[in-house]
Design a protein around this motif. Structure first.
Motif, PDB file in Angstrom:
ATOM      1  N   GLU A 141      -3.495  17.130  -0.989  1.00 42.77           N
ATOM      2  CA  GLU A 141      -2.371  17.382  -0.481  1.00 42.77           C
ATOM      3  C   GLU A 141      -1.691  18.440  -0.560  1.00 42.77           C
ATOM      4  O   GLU A 141      -0.871  19.364   0.895  1.00 42.77           O
ATOM      5  CB  GLU A 141      -0.799  16.327  -0.833  1.00 42.77           C
ATOM      6  N   LEU A 183      -5.415  13.911  -5.900  1.00 44.69           N
ATOM      7  CA  LEU A 183      -4.859  13.669  -4.182  1.00 44.69           C
ATOM      8  C   LEU A 183      -3.536  14.961  -4.593  1.00 44.69           C
ATOM      9  O   LEU A 183      -3.561  15.029  -3.008  1.00 44.69           O
ATOM     10  CB  LEU A 183      -3.486  12.014  -4.652  1.00 44.69           C
ATOM     11  N   THR A 198      -5.312  10.626  -9.227  1.00 42.92           N
ATOM     12  CA  THR A 198      -4.034  10.969  -8.629  1.00 42.92           C
ATOM     13  C   THR A 198      -3.829  12.457  -9.030  1.00 42.92           C
ATOM     14  O   THR A 198      -3.124  13.116  -8.222  1.00 42.92           O
ATOM     15  CB  THR A 198      -2.899  10.783  -9.990  1.00 42.92           C
ATOM     16  N   ASN A 230       1.299  -1.111   0.024  1.00 41.03           N
ATOM     17  CA  ASN A 230       0.112  -0.071  -0.193  1.00 41.03           C
ATOM     18  C   ASN A 230       1.215   1.397   0.081  1.00 41.03           C
ATOM     19  O   ASN A 230       0.609   2.242  -0.777  1.00 41.03           O
ATOM     20  CB  ASN A 230      -1.225  -0.082   0.995  1.00 41.03           C
ATOM     21  N   GLU A 231       2.131   1.539   0.745  1.00 37.82           N
ATOM     22  CA  GLU A 231       2.600   2.703   0.643  1.00 37.82           C
ATOM     23  C   GLU A 231       3.553   2.481  -0.526  1.00 37.82           C
ATOM     24  O   GLU A 231       4.076   3.858  -0.381  1.00 37.82           O
ATOM     25  CB  GLU A 231       4.235   1.871   1.445  1.00 37.82           C
ATOM     26  N   GLU A 232       3.895   1.398  -1.729  1.00 41.69           N
ATOM     27  CA  GLU A 232       4.510   1.979  -2.774  1.00 41.69           C
ATOM     28  C   GLU A 232       3.400   1.747  -3.635  1.00 41.69           C
ATOM     29  O   GLU A 232       4.012   2.173  -4.665  1.00 41.69           O
ATOM     30  CB  GLU A 232       5.335   0.452  -2.793  1.00 41.69           C
ATOM     31  N   GLN A 233       2.577   1.748  -3.448  1.00 42.34           N
ATOM     32  CA  GLN A 233       1.255   2.183  -4.769  1.00 42.34           C
ATOM     33  C   GLN A 233       0.976   2.953  -5.359  1.00 42.34           C
ATOM     34  O   GLN A 233      -0.351   3.850  -5.092  1.00 42.34           O
ATOM     35  CB  GLN A 233      -0.185   1.259  -4.075  1.00 42.34           C
ATOM     36  N   THR A 234       1.872   3.670  -5.978  1.00 39.88           N
ATOM     37  CA  THR A 234       1.273   4.913  -7.079  1.00 39.88           C
ATOM     38  C   THR A 234       0.564   4.802  -8.061  1.00 39.88           C
ATOM     39  O   THR A 234       0.430   4.183  -8.718  1.00 39.88           O
ATOM     40  CB  THR A 234       3.132   5.594  -6.420  1.00 39.88           C
ATOM     41  N   THR A 264      -2.522   4.517  -4.131  1.00 41.81           N
ATOM     42  CA  THR A 264      -2.932   4.608  -2.500  1.00 41.81           C
ATOM     43  C   THR A 264      -1.900   5.270  -1.670  1.00 41.81           C
ATOM     44  O   THR A 264      -2.268   5.829  -0.752  1.00 41.81           O
ATOM     45  CB  THR A 264      -3.088   3.388  -1.951  1.00 41.81           C
ATOM     46  N   SER A 265      -1.285   5.973  -2.798  1.00 45.29           N
ATOM     47  CA  SER A 265      -0.019   7.153  -1.833  1.00 45.29           C
ATOM     48  C   SER A 265       0.193   8.257  -2.893  1.00 45.29           C
ATOM     49  O   SER A 265       0.126   7.245  -4.640  1.00 45.29           O
ATOM     50  CB  SER A 265       1.048   6.206  -1.615  1.00 45.29           C
ATOM     51  N   ILE A 266       0.984   9.477  -2.419  1.00 42.45           N
ATOM     52  CA  ILE A 266       1.440  10.050  -3.890  1.00 42.45           C
ATOM     53  C   ILE A 266       2.617   9.981  -4.404  1.00 42.45           C
ATOM     54  O   ILE A 266       3.617   9.220  -3.282  1.00 42.45           O
ATOM     55  CB  ILE A 266       1.710  11.383  -3.458  1.00 42.45           C
ATOM     56  N   LEU A 288       5.228  14.481  -3.107  1.00 40.95           N
ATOM     57  CA  LEU A 288       5.764  14.529  -2.113  1.00 40.95           C
ATOM     58  C   LEU A 288       7.130  15.447  -1.508  1.00 40.95           C
ATOM     59  O   LEU A 288       7.128  16.550  -1.034  1.00 40.95           O
ATOM     60  CB  LEU A 288       7.079  13.363  -1.344  1.00 40.95           C
TER      61      LEU A 288
END
Length: 189
Positions: A62, A58, A55, A23-27, A108-110, A115
């Protein structure tokens, strides 16, 4: 022979699990790769659009959170950031709902670029912050409008088409409002 089959099974499980990001890597890129493996034709094009739209939302969410925490910027920009966060969270909820019972995988993440830009925004103050924030919002929303319109003209998916009919005017309205607010950024001392 039995041992060989067990080893082959374990190796294949390992290889398959390596292709599945956490999940942390699923950009965006990871989601696109997974969709590439399972979808084709118009379904793949619709998935590409949905991942891109998700995206963008997202990113705007952010960046909006950063703007909401900033001091020394006009209240109108802070309020815009708040409504941007809410609007883009709603967009992503709708896109998520649209992908239920499909093979479409969403990020699931940017990504790292988002960042890094978010960190730069957090470090800037006052007029510089307001200008950078409103510029990036304008760029993303312009891209969204273009992408949404292209998807609307291309898609054969009735659900996506109906959703886009509602979303396109809303995105246009947000972009117009962002353009008006850019003037506030110029007036900051």
């Amino acid at each position: 022979m039995k041992l060989l089959l067990i080893n082959l099974f374990l190796v294949s499980c390992f290889v398959i699990s390596c292709n599945q990001p956490t999940n942390e890597e699923q950009t965006k890129g990871a989601a696109e790769d997974l969709n590439e493996e399972t979808l084709s034709g118009n379904a793949k094009k619709d998935a590409d659009f949905i991942v891109e739209a998700y995206t963008h939302s997202l990113m705007l969410r952010e960046y909006g959170h950063v703007a909401m925490e900033k001091e020394g910027i006009p209240a109108a920009i802070t309020e815009f950031a708040k409504t941007s966060v809410e609007f883009n969270e709603n967009i992503n909820k709708q896109l998520t709902q649209m992908t239920v019972n499909t093979k479409i995988v969403l990020p699931t993440s940017i990504g790292e670029n988002v960042l890094r830009f978010k960190e730069k925004l957090q470090e800037t103050r006052g007029k510089d912050f307001a200008e950078k924030y409103m510029n990036v919002v304008g760029e993303i929303q312009s891209k969204m409008i273009s992408d949404y319109q292209k998807a609307f003209n291309r898609t054969e998916n009735a659900q996506l088409s109906e959703w886009l009919q509602v979303a396109i005017p809303q995105i246009n309205e947000r972009e117009e409002y962002a353009d008006q607010l850019s003037a506030y950024a110029d007036d900051i001392e």
